[in-house]
Write a protein that holds these residues in place. Structure first.
Motif, PDB file in Angstrom:
ATOM      1  N   ILE A  23      -1.200 -17.055  -1.003  1.00 56.28           N
ATOM      2  CA  ILE A  23      -2.803 -16.857  -0.919  1.00 56.28           C
ATOM      3  C   ILE A  23      -3.538 -17.619   0.912  1.00 56.28           C
ATOM      4  N   ASN A  24      -3.124 -18.627   0.236  1.00 58.64           N
ATOM      5  CA  ASN A  24      -3.861 -19.519   1.938  1.00 58.64           C
ATOM      6  C   ASN A  24      -5.170 -18.924   2.074  1.00 58.64           C
ATOM      7  N   GLN A  25      -6.090 -19.101   1.390  1.00 58.31           N
ATOM      8  CA  GLN A  25      -7.355 -18.697   1.584  1.00 58.31           C
ATOM      9  C   GLN A  25      -7.531 -17.339   2.669  1.00 58.31           C
ATOM     10  N   GLU A  26      -6.489 -16.487   2.588  1.00 55.11           N
ATOM     11  CA  GLU A  26      -6.270 -14.940   3.427  1.00 55.11           C
ATOM     12  C   GLU A  26      -6.931 -13.980   2.517  1.00 55.11           C
ATOM     13  N   LYS A  27      -8.295 -13.084   3.019  1.00 54.83           N
ATOM     14  CA  LYS A  27      -8.508 -12.413   2.481  1.00 54.83           C
ATOM     15  C   LYS A  27      -6.831 -11.665   1.069  1.00 54.83           C
ATOM     16  N   HIS A  28      -7.975 -10.944  -0.097  1.00 53.69           N
ATOM     17  CA  HIS A  28      -7.257 -10.879  -0.988  1.00 53.69           C
ATOM     18  C   HIS A  28      -7.378 -10.667  -2.560  1.00 53.69           C
ATOM     19  N   VAL A  29      -7.117  -9.886  -3.529  1.00 54.11           N
ATOM     20  CA  VAL A  29      -7.671  -9.448  -4.887  1.00 54.11           C
ATOM     21  C   VAL A  29      -6.819  -9.564  -5.289  1.00 54.11           C
ATOM     22  N   ILE A  30      -6.711  -9.895  -6.587  1.00 48.55           N
ATOM     23  CA  ILE A  30      -5.741 -10.059  -7.958  1.00 48.55           C
ATOM     24  C   ILE A  30      -6.437  -9.397  -9.274  1.00 48.55           C
ATOM     25  N   ASP A  76      -8.497  -4.853   4.410  1.00 45.95           N
ATOM     26  CA  ASP A  76      -7.632  -4.422   5.523  1.00 45.95           C
ATOM     27  C   ASP A  76      -6.382  -4.193   5.087  1.00 45.95           C
ATOM     28  N   ARG A  77      -5.625  -3.843   5.337  1.00 47.39           N
ATOM     29  CA  ARG A  77      -3.965  -3.683   5.372  1.00 47.39           C
ATOM     30  C   ARG A  77      -3.525  -5.051   4.946  1.00 47.39           C
ATOM     31  N   SER A  78      -3.951  -6.067   6.411  1.00 47.88           N
ATOM     32  CA  SER A  78      -2.942  -7.029   5.567  1.00 47.88           C
ATOM     33  C   SER A  78      -3.805  -8.076   4.971  1.00 47.88           C
ATOM     34  N   SER A  79      -4.395  -7.538   3.962  1.00 49.62           N
ATOM     35  CA  SER A  79      -4.328  -8.526   2.659  1.00 49.62           C
ATOM     36  C   SER A  79      -3.830  -8.298   1.690  1.00 49.62           C
ATOM     37  N   ARG A 102      -2.945   3.699   3.729  1.00 50.93           N
ATOM     38  CA  ARG A 102      -1.979   4.678   4.388  1.00 50.93           C
ATOM     39  C   ARG A 102      -0.696   3.147   3.534  1.00 50.93           C
ATOM     40  N   GLY A 103      -1.252   2.169   3.146  1.00 46.75           N
ATOM     41  CA  GLY A 103      -0.084   0.844   2.443  1.00 46.75           C
ATOM     42  C   GLY A 103      -0.888   0.008   3.413  1.00 46.75           C
ATOM     43  N   ALA A 104      -1.311  -1.263   2.140  1.00 47.73           N
ATOM     44  CA  ALA A 104      -1.534  -2.789   2.185  1.00 47.73           C
ATOM     45  C   ALA A 104      -0.268  -3.340   1.654  1.00 47.73           C
ATOM     46  N   ASN A 105      -1.234  -5.082   2.023  1.00 48.58           N
ATOM     47  CA  ASN A 105      -0.081  -5.885   0.869  1.00 48.58           C
ATOM     48  C   ASN A 105       0.307  -5.684  -0.031  1.00 48.58           C
ATOM     49  N   LEU A 106       1.198  -5.391  -1.038  1.00 49.29           N
ATOM     50  CA  LEU A 106       1.585  -6.152  -2.394  1.00 49.29           C
ATOM     51  C   LEU A 106       2.352  -7.249  -2.598  1.00 49.29           C
ATOM     52  N   PHE A 139       6.902   5.501  -3.494  1.00 48.97           N
ATOM     53  CA  PHE A 139       7.710   4.205  -3.457  1.00 48.97           C
ATOM     54  C   PHE A 139       7.413   3.005  -2.599  1.00 48.97           C
ATOM     55  N   PHE A 140       7.539   2.529  -2.856  1.00 48.48           N
ATOM     56  CA  PHE A 140       5.995   0.806  -2.274  1.00 48.48           C
ATOM     57  C   PHE A 140       7.139  -0.348  -2.451  1.00 48.48           C
ATOM     58  N   ILE A 141       7.946  -0.662  -1.371  1.00 48.10           N
ATOM     59  CA  ILE A 141       8.822  -2.503  -1.847  1.00 48.10           C
ATOM     60  C   ILE A 141       7.258  -3.736  -1.966  1.00 48.10           C
ATOM     61  N   PRO A 142       7.509  -3.855  -3.198  1.00 43.41           N
ATOM     62  CA  PRO A 142       6.173  -5.435  -3.301  1.00 43.41           C
ATOM     63  C   PRO A 142       7.204  -6.501  -1.774  1.00 43.41           C
ATOM     64  N   GLU A 143       5.772  -7.213  -1.395  1.00 43.25           N
ATOM     65  CA  GLU A 143       5.953  -8.167  -0.574  1.00 43.25           C
ATOM     66  C   GLU A 143       6.934  -9.006  -0.938  1.00 43.25           C
ATOM     67  N   LYS A 144       6.808  -9.765  -1.982  1.00 42.07           N
ATOM     68  CA  LYS A 144       7.379 -10.898  -3.587  1.00 42.07           C
ATOM     69  C   LYS A 144       6.746 -10.978  -4.073  1.00 42.07           C
ATOM     70  N   ILE A 145       7.243 -11.368  -5.259  1.00 45.56           N
ATOM     71  CA  ILE A 145       7.319 -11.095  -7.235  1.00 45.56           C
ATOM     72  C   ILE A 145       7.433 -11.902  -7.546  1.00 45.56           C
ATOM     73  N   PHE A 146       6.154 -12.398  -8.267  1.00 47.72           N
ATOM     74  CA  PHE A 146       6.364 -14.193  -8.837  1.00 47.72           C
ATOM     75  C   PHE A 146       6.842 -13.819 -10.306  1.00 47.72           C
TER      76      PHE A 146
END
Length: 332
Positions: A23-30, A76-79, A102-106, A139-146
């Motif tokens: 996350i590194n202090q970026e805009k996010h939600v969990i 926004d889309r980069s969140s 139309r697609g954000a960062n998952l 169909f929407f691929i997550p960027e990362k999976i923890f």
């Protein structure tokens, strides 16, 4: 095609550190399944929202609640949007994220064995409606999976079996070592089983993300399994239903491809050892079952793409008429 980047940890503290770095202090939600709030304590600086999750809330109303939070937080889309929970939560948060602007960062943090080995991977999202499971989705691929294996310590036997069945499915499709490890009770090495199961799925996904051909192999046991789930009003667990579906599929494979009967016998013995059912009697009529299965995404003109195996690691797709399939299921 780029698939998800996977990060592993064994403890919640390590997972928390991974999420902080990401996350590194970026805009996010969990978004987190409300049932997990007593299990894991996330950094209070995270913007975390609890969602009530079960099959009955896997609907458009919950999607709209997630969208409302996304807008209220001015994302926004980069969140960075992160979902922590099982397969239902990953489907819901995945769908909401894939359609938000139309697609954000998952990114996803699967909390169940089923999610770790299967549901979190491959980009399928969706929600249920009156016509069945996941009839609306993307169909929407997550960027990362923890993947944090400490979640497994709190799972029930039923939830563990859900994941074990999906891992066995992966083994039958592409890695017999998974089957051997599970049959030999080597569940103390769960991270290795998880990694091997994911690799089988990724080997398939890299050739067919949108399920036009090879990805359908991943439906081994699921056509019948989803029918059982719907017919039982979801009182039968996913793993239990798919286990019965796989067992029936092996029986059909014996008649169509001369599959060695020992494969079905050993799988049936394993289900018995796990105190899982090996049979199911449908409550609905044939016409009602036909209506249910007709909404299956693999059905075209009353013919379903059905997964069988010629041998371990040799899956095959056949065209199976709905009427013939229902005849096999209801006259067994």
């Amino acid at each position: 095609m780029k698939l998800s980047e996977i990060h592993y940890s064994n403890k919640f503290d390590d997972l928390d550190s991974q999420l902080k770095n990401f996350i590194n202090q970026e805009k996010h939600v969990i978004f987190i399944d409300s049932k997990l709030s007593s299990i894991i304590n996330l950094d209070p600086k995270f913007k975390t929202f609890e969602i009530e999750i079960n099959e009955s809330t896997k609907d458009l109303n919950t999607i709209q609640k997630i969208w409302k939070i996304m807008f209220s937080e001015s994302l926004d889309r980069s969140s960075k949007i992160i979902g922590i929970g099982g397969g239902v939560l990953s489907d819901l948060v995945g769908f909401a994220t894939s359609t938000f602007k139309r697609g954000a960062n998952l990114s996803l943090v699967p909390s169940t064995f089923l999610g770790m080995v299967d549901a979190a991977h491959g980009g399928k999202t969706g929600f249920n409606n009156e016509f069945g499971k996941n009839q609306i989705g993307t169909f929407f691929i997550p960027e990362k999976i923890f993947i944090c294996t400490e979640f497994l310590d709190s799972l029930s036997e039923i939830e563990m079996n859900n994941g074990i069945i999906e891992s066995l499915k992966a083994g039958f499709l592409g890695d017999k070592e998974i089957i051997e490890m599970i049959y030999q009770d080597k569940l103390n090495n769960l991270e290795e089983i998880i990694k091997k199961s994911i690799q089988v799925k990724y080997n398939i996904l890299k050739n067919d993300l949108r399920e036009s051909n090879e990805r359908m192999f991943l439906n081994l046991g699921h056509t019948i399994g989803h029918l059982i789930e719907k017919d039982s009003n979801y009182s039968i667990s996913h793993g239990q239903a798919v286990g019965i579906g796989m067992l029936k599929g092996f029986e059909i494979s014996e008649s169509k491809f001369n599959l060695n009967s020992s494969i079905r016998d050993e799988f049936k013995s394993f289900l018995n050892k796990q105190s899982m059912k090996t049979e199911y009697s449908f409550n609905s009529s044939q016409s009602e079952l036909k209506e249910i299965i007709s909404n299956d995404k693999k059905v075209t003109s009353d013919v379903v793409k059905f997964v069988l195996i010629k041998n371990i690691q040799e899956p095959v797709l056949i065209d199976f008429s709905i009427n013939d399939l229902l005849e096999v299921l209801t006259n067994a």
